[in-house]
Design an enzyme around this catalytic site. Structure first.
Site, PDB file in Angstrom:
ATOM      1  NE  ARG A 119      -3.285   1.507   1.131  1.00 14.11           N
ATOM      2  CZ  ARG A 119      -3.757   2.560   1.994  1.00 14.11           C
ATOM      3  NH1 ARG A 119      -4.303   2.322   3.184  1.00 14.11           N
ATOM      4  NH2 ARG A 119      -3.959   3.874   1.429  1.00 14.11           N
ATOM      5  CG  ASP A 152      -2.302   2.381   8.061  1.00 18.14           C
ATOM      6  OD1 ASP A 152      -2.475   1.814   7.055  1.00 18.14           O
ATOM      7  OD2 ASP A 152      -2.976   3.336   8.410  1.00 18.14           O
ATOM      8  NE  ARG A 153       1.084   3.472  13.327  1.00 16.78           N
ATOM      9  CZ  ARG A 153      -0.328   3.859  13.005  1.00 16.78           C
ATOM     10  NH1 ARG A 153      -0.354   4.467  11.824  1.00 16.78           N
ATOM     11  NH2 ARG A 153      -1.180   4.074  13.946  1.00 16.78           N
ATOM     12  CD  GLU A 278      -2.177  13.320   8.969  1.00 22.63           C
ATOM     13  OE1 GLU A 278      -2.274  12.967  10.241  1.00 22.63           O
ATOM     14  OE2 GLU A 278      -2.537  12.577   8.341  1.00 22.63           O
ATOM     15  CD  GLU A 279      -1.238   9.974   4.164  1.00 23.08           C
ATOM     16  OE1 GLU A 279      -1.051   9.068   4.727  1.00 23.08           O
ATOM     17  OE2 GLU A 279      -1.918  10.457   3.707  1.00 23.08           O
ATOM     18  NE  ARG A 294      -5.301  11.782   5.434  1.00 25.11           N
ATOM     19  CZ  ARG A 294      -5.449  10.647   5.570  1.00 25.11           C
ATOM     20  NH1 ARG A 294      -4.733   9.972   4.660  1.00 25.11           N
ATOM     21  NH2 ARG A 294      -6.303  10.053   6.328  1.00 25.11           N
ATOM     22  CG  ASP A 295      -6.495  20.299   7.696  1.00 27.98           C
ATOM     23  OD1 ASP A 295      -6.768  19.587   8.611  1.00 27.98           O
ATOM     24  OD2 ASP A 295      -6.638  21.433   7.766  1.00 27.98           O
ATOM     25  N   GLY A 299      -9.957  20.081   7.320  1.00 28.65           N
ATOM     26  CA  GLY A 299      -9.935  20.799   6.039  1.00 28.65           C
ATOM     27  C   GLY A 299     -10.313  19.711   4.654  1.00 28.65           C
ATOM     28  CG  ASP A 326      -8.789  15.400   2.025  1.00 28.48           C
ATOM     29  OD1 ASP A 326      -8.811  14.224   1.871  1.00 28.48           O
ATOM     30  OD2 ASP A 326      -8.332  15.878   3.079  1.00 28.48           O
ATOM     31  CG  ASN A 348     -11.262   9.584   7.262  1.00 27.59           C
ATOM     32  OD1 ASN A 348     -10.111   9.537   7.194  1.00 27.59           O
ATOM     33  ND2 ASN A 348     -12.042   8.620   7.313  1.00 27.59           N
ATOM     34  NE  ARG A 372      -9.212   6.950   1.692  1.00 31.19           N
ATOM     35  CZ  ARG A 372      -8.183   6.702   2.813  1.00 31.19           C
ATOM     36  NH1 ARG A 372      -7.488   5.322   2.478  1.00 31.19           N
ATOM     37  NH2 ARG A 372      -7.651   7.529   3.722  1.00 31.19           N
ATOM     38  CE1 TYR A 406      -4.213   7.244   1.914  1.00 33.59           C
ATOM     39  CE2 TYR A 406      -1.867   7.207   2.085  1.00 33.59           C
ATOM     40  CZ  TYR A 406      -2.967   7.264   2.625  1.00 33.59           C
ATOM     41  OH  TYR A 406      -3.091   7.322   3.876  1.00 33.59           O
TER      42      TYR A 406
END
Length: 470
Positions: A119, A152-153, A278-279, A294-295, A299, A326, A348, A372, A406
């Protein structure tokens, strides 16, 4: 002639022929030695590095090949090419449409092959080639360890790269560094890659340069230190990178680090009016680097960081346009916000990008405002500065009936031409959480580049049938 005379005659003939062969061999050896020791040679060269022909073809890292033939044996001597730092001297090419650039069909092929679970993919180029990048989960789609890869981690993730438009496999992937958040870019001389790993409250980043670890950065807010998830950009050896550490649903601490050859030149806290970062997806042109981010906190409009890599300074704001990009997001309003987040994303968001170039501006976004799915490119002239700007042209990349994910920007800064061709990729997520009949979460990639022509359109779905995995 009696038998003894015949024997003597034959022996004499053989002796003469043998002597002639020896003399020819000595002459050949002398000529070769003389050629190698002739005064015109450049004897000040450093010791050359020898490789085989297959390395020359595959890596394309060498030039000035000299081949001398001695007794049917090829000796190949080569010198490493000297490269300079890349400079962002050109502007963006005019964008009238988007053409297909790469597609790996990773999930389709993974139904019956050893394709890795990934990913957070992206694309990044160097002087020789462009490659796909992503964070691997340390397992294949069909492997039993793919259960739980929605997370994710973990200790099993790594930044990998593989050839453009091929699926990532155990056999063709190169590990760049170990971690669950990443960025990578080439400065013209060699590549810098950054990976972040560790527990949420104590993560750290390792900066690799020329495939060796050079610098480390420890968490400063103890809340998931993270970075861009797409390529960084370099100018004259200076490579700015955006990091965030802190809450995803509240105030966080963002820093811009300036690296050169993997070492920190400077860092500064976020300046300007952006409230949460972010990102970031970055691109460079005319000695400036622009990052669309990305907020995740408030936002539905995207924050933008504009970086001066020469002065090593930056500023930030939001895209002024009421065309919100977004996800999730509300319906587009009549008037946008330049210095404040436009509400409606419900704590988000999704990674995205834009090319902000006056009347040549294009924004990318999911078609759905709630999930998405789908993807479209919209030409929105002056979107960065005009709070009433609207789309004047569009192109569908992924239908709203197909999953997306993404997206981010990249460019081939070494391609020929008088301008930089804008490019982007879209992650096509499959599996969980939306398709929960399978245990895994993975993706394929589609990437597009700009054209000055008005080209025909097609949609580009992932294309895998989940029922084939059951």
């Amino acid at each position: 002639m009696n038998p003894n005379q015949k024997i003597l005659c034959t022996s004499a003939t053989a002796l003469v022929i043998g002597t002639i062969a020896v003399l020819i061999g000595i002459t050949n050896l002398g000529l070769n030695i003389g050629l190698h020791l002739k005064p015109s040679c450049n004897c000040s060269h450093s010791q050359p590095e020898a490789t085989n022909a297959s390395q020359t073809i595959i890596n394309n890292y060498y030039n000035d090949t000299n081949i001398t033939q001695i007794s049917n044996t090829n000796i190949q001597v080569e010198e490493r090419a000297i490269r300079d730092f890349n400079n962002l001297t050109k502007g963006l090419c005019t964008i009238n449409s988007w053409h297909i650039y790469g597609k790996d069909n990773a999930v389709r092929i993974g139904e019956d092959s050893d394709v890795l679970v990934t990913r957070e993919p992206y694309v990044s180029c160097d002087p020789d080639e462009c490659r796909f990048y992503a964070l691997s989960q340390g397992t294949t789609i069909r492997g039993k360890h793919s259960n739980g890869t929605i997370h994710d981690r973990s200790q099993y993730r790594a930044l990998i790269s593989w050839p453009l438009s091929s699926p990532p496999t155990v056999y063709n992937s190169r590990v760049e560094c170990i971690g669950w958040s990443s960025t990578s870019c080439h400065d013209g001389k060699t590549r810098m890659s950054i990976c972040i790993s560790g527990p949420n409250n104590n993560a750290s980043a390792v900066i690799w340069y020329n495939r060796r670890p050079v610098t480390e950065i420890n968490t400063w807010a103890r809340n998931i230190l993270r970075t861009q998830e797409s390529e960084c950009v370099c100018h004259n050896g200076v490579c700015p990178v955006v990091f965030t550490d802190g809450s995803a649903t509240g105030p966080a601490e963002t820093r811009i680090y300036y690296f050169k050859e993997g070492k920190i030149l400077k860092w500064e806290p976020l300046a300007g009016t952006a409230k949460h970062i972010e990102e970031c997806s970055c691109y460079g042109e005319r000695a400036e680097i622009t990052c669309t981010c990305r907020d995740n906190w408030q936002g539905s409009n995207r924050p933008v960081i504009r970086i001066d890599p020469v002065a090593m300074t930056h500023t930030s704001q939001y895209i002024c346009s009421p065309v919100l990009t977004d996800n999730p997001r509300p319906n587009d309003p009549t008037v946008g916000k330049c210095n404040d987040p436009y509400p409606g994303n419900n704590n988000n968001g999704v990674k995205g990008f834009s090319y902000l170039d006056g009347v040549n501006t294009w924004l990318g976004r999911t078609i759905s405002i709630a999930s998405r799915s789908g993807y479209e490119m919209l030409k929105v002239p002056n979107a960065l500065t005009d709070d009433k700007s609207k789309p004047t042209q569009g192109q569908t990349i992924v239908l709203n009936t197909d999953w997306s994910g993404y997206s981010g920007s990249f460019m081939d800064y070494w391609a020929e031409g008088e301008c930089y061709r804008a490019c982007f990729y879209v992650e096509l997520i499959r599996g969980r959480p939306k398709e929960d009949k399978v245990w895994w979460t993975s993706n394929s990639i589609v990437s597009m580049c700009s054209s000055t022509e008005f080209l025909g359109q097609w949609d580009w779905p992932d294309g895998a049938k989940i029922e084939y995995f059951l």
